[in-house]
Design an enzyme around this catalytic site. Sequence first.
Site, PDB file in Angstrom:
ATOM      1  N   LYS A 139       1.342  -1.577   0.282  1.00  0.00           N
ATOM      2  CA  LYS A 139       0.120  -0.117  -0.288  1.00  0.00           C
ATOM      3  C   LYS A 139       0.857   1.077   0.015  1.00  0.00           C
ATOM      4  CE  LYS A 139      -4.114  -1.942  -0.088  1.00  0.00           C
ATOM      5  NZ  LYS A 139      -3.814  -3.804  -0.240  1.00  0.00           N
TER       6      LYS A 139
HETATM    7  C1  LIG Z   1     -10.095  -2.375  -1.911  1.00  0.00           C
HETATM    8  C2  LIG Z   1      -9.641  -3.060  -0.755  1.00  0.00           C
HETATM    9  N1  LIG Z   1     -10.122  -3.395   0.315  1.00  0.00           N
HETATM   10  C3  LIG Z   1      -9.707  -4.581   1.716  1.00  0.00           C
HETATM   11  C4  LIG Z   1      -8.700  -4.501   1.252  1.00  0.00           C
HETATM   12  C5  LIG Z   1      -7.766  -5.809   2.234  1.00  0.00           C
HETATM   13  O1  LIG Z   1      -6.603  -5.158   2.983  1.00  0.00           O
HETATM   14  P1  LIG Z   1      -6.343  -5.330   4.067  1.00  0.00           P
HETATM   15  O2  LIG Z   1      -5.160  -6.037   3.660  1.00  0.00           O
HETATM   16  O3  LIG Z   1      -5.305  -4.457   5.359  1.00  0.00           O
HETATM   17  O4  LIG Z   1      -7.183  -6.398   4.709  1.00  0.00           O
HETATM   18  C6  LIG Z   1      -7.419  -4.755   0.371  1.00  0.00           C
HETATM   19  C7  LIG Z   1      -6.099  -5.724   0.369  1.00  0.00           C
HETATM   20  O5  LIG Z   1      -5.530  -5.140  -0.791  1.00  0.00           O
HETATM   21  C8  LIG Z   1      -8.607  -3.793  -0.913  1.00  0.00           C
HETATM   22  O6  LIG Z   1      -7.092  -3.631  -2.083  1.00  0.00           O
END
Ligand SMILES: Cc1ncc(COP(=O)(O)O)c(C=O)c1O
Length: 390
Positions: free
Chosen positions: A183
């Site tokens: 990210k």
């Molecule tokens: C659009 C979106 N929402 C949620 C997430 C989930 O993030 P995390 O890996 O921090 O739980 C991601 C992860 O890539 C994502 O791309």
Amino acid sequence: MRDSFLPYARPDIGEEEIAEVADSLRSGWVSTGPKVKRFEDDFAAYTGARHAVAVSSCTAALEISLAALGIGPGDEVLVPTLTFCATANAVVHLGATPVLVDVDETGLISLEAAAGAITSRTRAILPVHYAGQACDLDGLLDLAATRGIPVVEDAAHAAGSRYRGRPIGTFSQATAFSFYATKNMTTGEGGMITTNDDALAARMRRLALHGMSRDAWQRYHDSESWYYEVTEAGYKANMTDMQAALGIHQLRKLDRFNRRRRELAAAYTAGLAGIPGVSTPRELPGRLHTYHLYPIRIDAEEFGLTRAGCLSHLRAAGIGGSVHFIPLHRQPYYRSAQGPAPGRFPVADWLYEGLVSLPLYPKMSDRDAKDVIEAVWSAVTSRLPARASG
Ligand SMILES: Cc1ncc(COP(=O)(O)O)c(C=O)c1O
């Protein structure tokens, strides 16, 4: 062909982060402690939100936000189909039903499709700021207000993104950020919820730590340190001080990181212009796009290669690519839970057919970006000898 492989994403972690993590290890506060508090305060100040609650992932942030808003069995939540599975999985985990909604040609939830998907059971709208560009928040917030339901933003891609000049984080009832390794800023794994609602923030804090009334850091400082109350069956989703140690320094660099992402994106957009069958991302008015992703769309007929062919061509040139995302209605779980959906998501299907995410991250050099541009051009010119030679 490059000397070394260019991955599609890579974190940028400096000596400041390493020293801060080492300091946490030496201090003995390896779980939730003073650095989590500092990171939360810094993130709240950065976004302008009254509260920032640090958690273990964006997935947890989404689940806790929805749980704190009382979403549960029998409820429906609108989710764009072009997203990572976490967005909809969070709804399923609460026993509620994600209602998939089509997107527009920029990959953002379609306001029209969202309005058409609302029923008497809809309890929230969960838009995704796809690739780092904000959705039509005015439109979504108006739509939600007419139905008396909250908006929870999935801002996994949007740390530092802006809408009408303001950072993402204070527009709706709750905003969920991701600090996963790829990210725009990272804590390895991690997430944050921002909200301006005091009662909601208090409930989110409890839910993030078993539903307990006080966390370890607070108890450590109280005289009655052994006493706590479990007021609901919460989650185990707290952030650690080692993650926050990374986050404190990544946040300070976020605007610089995002400027570099925008520079590289501008180079791509200029360099890829004119390639037959390649469309580049479109920036919408009133947004600061921070390009968590740079998804191009290939029209196989005009480009002369399918999306899979394009990804193989890039790989052969030493360049990593990816696809964001396989729409949820095409995933076996959602297909079997919600039934096959031929023709129900025409724009997401059209996008998906040709989506290719090119590498984009602050550590990339101008030369790296040129290599990517040349590799995409070469896919076309290698099959157009008359054009290449003439
Ligand atoms: C659009 C979106 N929402 C949620 C997430 C989930 O993030 P995390 O890996 O921090 O739980 C991601 C992860 O890539 C994502 O791309």
